[in-house]
Motif scaffolding. Sequence first.
Motif, PDB file in Angstrom:
ATOM      1  N   UNK A   8      67.951  30.325  41.139  1.00  0.00           N
ATOM      2  CA  UNK A   8      67.514  28.969  41.462  1.00  0.00           C
ATOM      3  C   UNK A   8      66.010  28.816  41.242  1.00  0.00           C
ATOM      4  N   UNK A   9      65.638  27.665  40.838  1.00  0.00           N
ATOM      5  CA  UNK A   9      64.236  27.342  40.601  1.00  0.00           C
ATOM      6  C   UNK A   9      63.501  27.286  41.945  1.00  0.00           C
ATOM      7  N   UNK A  10      62.261  27.785  41.983  1.00  0.00           N
ATOM      8  CA  UNK A  10      61.472  27.793  43.230  1.00  0.00           C
ATOM      9  C   UNK A  10      61.237  26.374  43.745  1.00  0.00           C
ATOM     10  N   UNK A  11      61.069  25.434  42.848  1.00  0.00           N
ATOM     11  CA  UNK A  11      60.841  24.051  43.260  1.00  0.00           C
ATOM     12  C   UNK A  11      62.047  23.493  44.001  1.00  0.00           C
ATOM     13  N   UNK A  12      63.232  23.840  43.541  1.00  0.00           N
ATOM     14  CA  UNK A  12      64.454  23.371  44.198  1.00  0.00           C
ATOM     15  C   UNK A  12      64.577  23.980  45.589  1.00  0.00           C
ATOM     16  N   UNK A  13      64.264  25.237  45.725  1.00  0.00           N
ATOM     17  CA  UNK A  13      64.329  25.910  47.033  1.00  0.00           C
ATOM     18  C   UNK A  13      63.324  25.279  47.995  1.00  0.00           C
ATOM     19  N   UNK A  16      64.536  21.859  49.029  1.00  0.00           N
ATOM     20  CA  UNK A  16      65.651  21.980  49.968  1.00  0.00           C
ATOM     21  C   UNK A  16      65.148  22.331  51.374  1.00  0.00           C
ATOM     22  N   UNK A  17      64.217  23.257  51.475  1.00  0.00           N
ATOM     23  CA  UNK A  17      63.652  23.653  52.775  1.00  0.00           C
ATOM     24  C   UNK A  17      62.924  22.470  53.413  1.00  0.00           C
ATOM     25  N   UNK A  18      62.124  21.745  52.634  1.00  0.00           N
ATOM     26  CA  UNK A  18      61.418  20.578  53.167  1.00  0.00           C
ATOM     27  C   UNK A  18      62.383  19.493  53.639  1.00  0.00           C
ATOM     28  N   UNK A  19      63.438  19.290  52.890  1.00  0.00           N
ATOM     29  CA  UNK A  19      64.439  18.292  53.277  1.00  0.00           C
ATOM     30  C   UNK A  19      65.096  18.657  54.597  1.00  0.00           C
ATOM     31  N   UNK A  20      65.447  19.915  54.765  1.00  0.00           N
ATOM     32  CA  UNK A  20      66.067  20.375  56.012  1.00  0.00           C
ATOM     33  C   UNK A  20      65.086  20.229  57.176  1.00  0.00           C
TER      34      UNK A  20
END
Length: 126
Positions: A8-13, A16-20
């Motif tokens: 997975x791309x670091x930007x996506x991770x 996702x963490x920020x969204x959570x």
Amino acid sequence: MNETAFKPDKKIIILLILTVLILILCIIWTVSAFRKPESRKVLIIQDNQIIQEISLDSAENQEFKILSADGGWNLIRIENHEICISDADCPDQTCVKTGVLRSENLPVVCLPHKLIIRFAEEGEIS
């Protein structure tokens, strides 16, 4: 057949963490904002002065008008042990649209008339 592992791309991770985290913060804010008050005592404040103290547990159904220094007014209604501003002569009617006072974190406010209705904090009422 060449199998490549999915990376997975670091930007996506990070996204996702920020969204959570934002979702968790929103849930915490919602729960705290609509928390039931510990006190059933209400303060009516105008121009930073307490003008009336009311215990909603013992208050009878009634309506009364509060006049402001600029000649305006707010009609306060107590019904079924709940309080609200039922009518006012202010232009935006935000105080009326707020409805019944339910949370210790969300007072009923009329800015044009400098009026606040909020639950009292412990030890604040005589």
